[in-house]
Design an enzyme around this catalytic site. Sequence first.
Site, PDB file in Angstrom:
ATOM      1  N   ALA A 130      54.342  24.920  -5.285  1.00 43.78           N
ATOM      2  CA  ALA A 130      55.569  24.657  -6.039  1.00 43.78           C
ATOM      3  C   ALA A 130      56.779  24.775  -5.124  1.00 43.78           C
ATOM      4  O   ALA A 130      56.739  25.440  -4.092  1.00 43.78           O
ATOM      5  CB  ALA A 130      55.697  25.631  -7.209  1.00 43.78           C
ATOM      6  N   ASP A 131      57.850  24.124  -5.542  1.00 44.71           N
ATOM      7  CA  ASP A 131      59.123  24.275  -4.846  1.00 44.71           C
ATOM      8  C   ASP A 131      60.243  24.195  -5.875  1.00 44.71           C
ATOM      9  O   ASP A 131      60.247  23.308  -6.740  1.00 44.71           O
ATOM     10  CB  ASP A 131      59.315  23.189  -3.792  1.00 44.71           C
ATOM     11  CG  ASP A 131      60.454  23.543  -2.837  1.00 44.71           C
ATOM     12  OD1 ASP A 131      60.191  24.233  -1.840  1.00 44.71           O
ATOM     13  OD2 ASP A 131      61.605  23.145  -3.104  1.00 44.71           O
ATOM     14  N   THR A 132      61.167  25.131  -5.780  1.00 46.93           N
ATOM     15  CA  THR A 132      62.286  25.195  -6.719  1.00 46.93           C
ATOM     16  C   THR A 132      63.584  24.910  -5.983  1.00 46.93           C
ATOM     17  O   THR A 132      63.850  25.491  -4.933  1.00 46.93           O
ATOM     18  CB  THR A 132      62.363  26.583  -7.377  1.00 46.93           C
ATOM     19  OG1 THR A 132      61.135  26.836  -8.079  1.00 46.93           O
ATOM     20  CG2 THR A 132      63.528  26.656  -8.360  1.00 46.93           C
TER      21      THR A 132
END
Length: 228
Positions: free
Chosen positions: A74-76
């Site tokens: 994931a990447d935010t």
Amino acid sequence: MQKIEHLKIVLGSGSPRRKQLLQEAGFSIRVMTKEIDETPPLGLVREAIAIKLAEMKAHELKLEIKNDEILITADTIVCFENKVLNKPIDKTEALQMLETLNGKIHQVYTGVCVVKKGKSISFTVKTDVHFNDLSKSQLENYIDEFKPYDKAGSYGAQESLPSGMNPCSEKEINFMVEINRPKLLENCIVRNKQMGNPLIKKINGSFFNVMGLPIVELTETLLDGQFN
């Protein structure tokens, strides 16, 4: 809701918040990380950046998981008026970011990539976050207290809420009931003196997305039949 404890999850992230969310939701996980260049290709904006970075992380790790394991990366990213606010390098940059967001509305996007046996699904979730209008000294106190140098946008949602506020969407509230984890939110939130001057005024959408992992949408993806 179908049991999730039997799923063998590999979290391709060193984020303690993502690890905590998965464990609090009842997943059994192991963590695997690898240093990669997180510079997205030119021309991408907002959610396209988050998804691409999640997929880049998955590409580097997918050959290292077992056939019965599911890889989650994931990447935010935090966006304000089409500008991406990354992790600050020091207090000066952290303060600049918080002053940019101060008293305004910004967007948080988390891109997620799920991989098993060469099959992958990617998705993104967006949340609107409203900030209170705080003084410079209050923003500096927040930075000194929480040292948000590992957080996009220079803040963590779990430590920036008004006392007594339930920031979760109706969907997230129902999810915690369905998986019998009523204290999931409570166990993730930091409560201390800083809550007297919280950064966050209001959240529209997924709170857990702002923490770094949209756990409800992720669980729906894991249990849709393709990864069981």
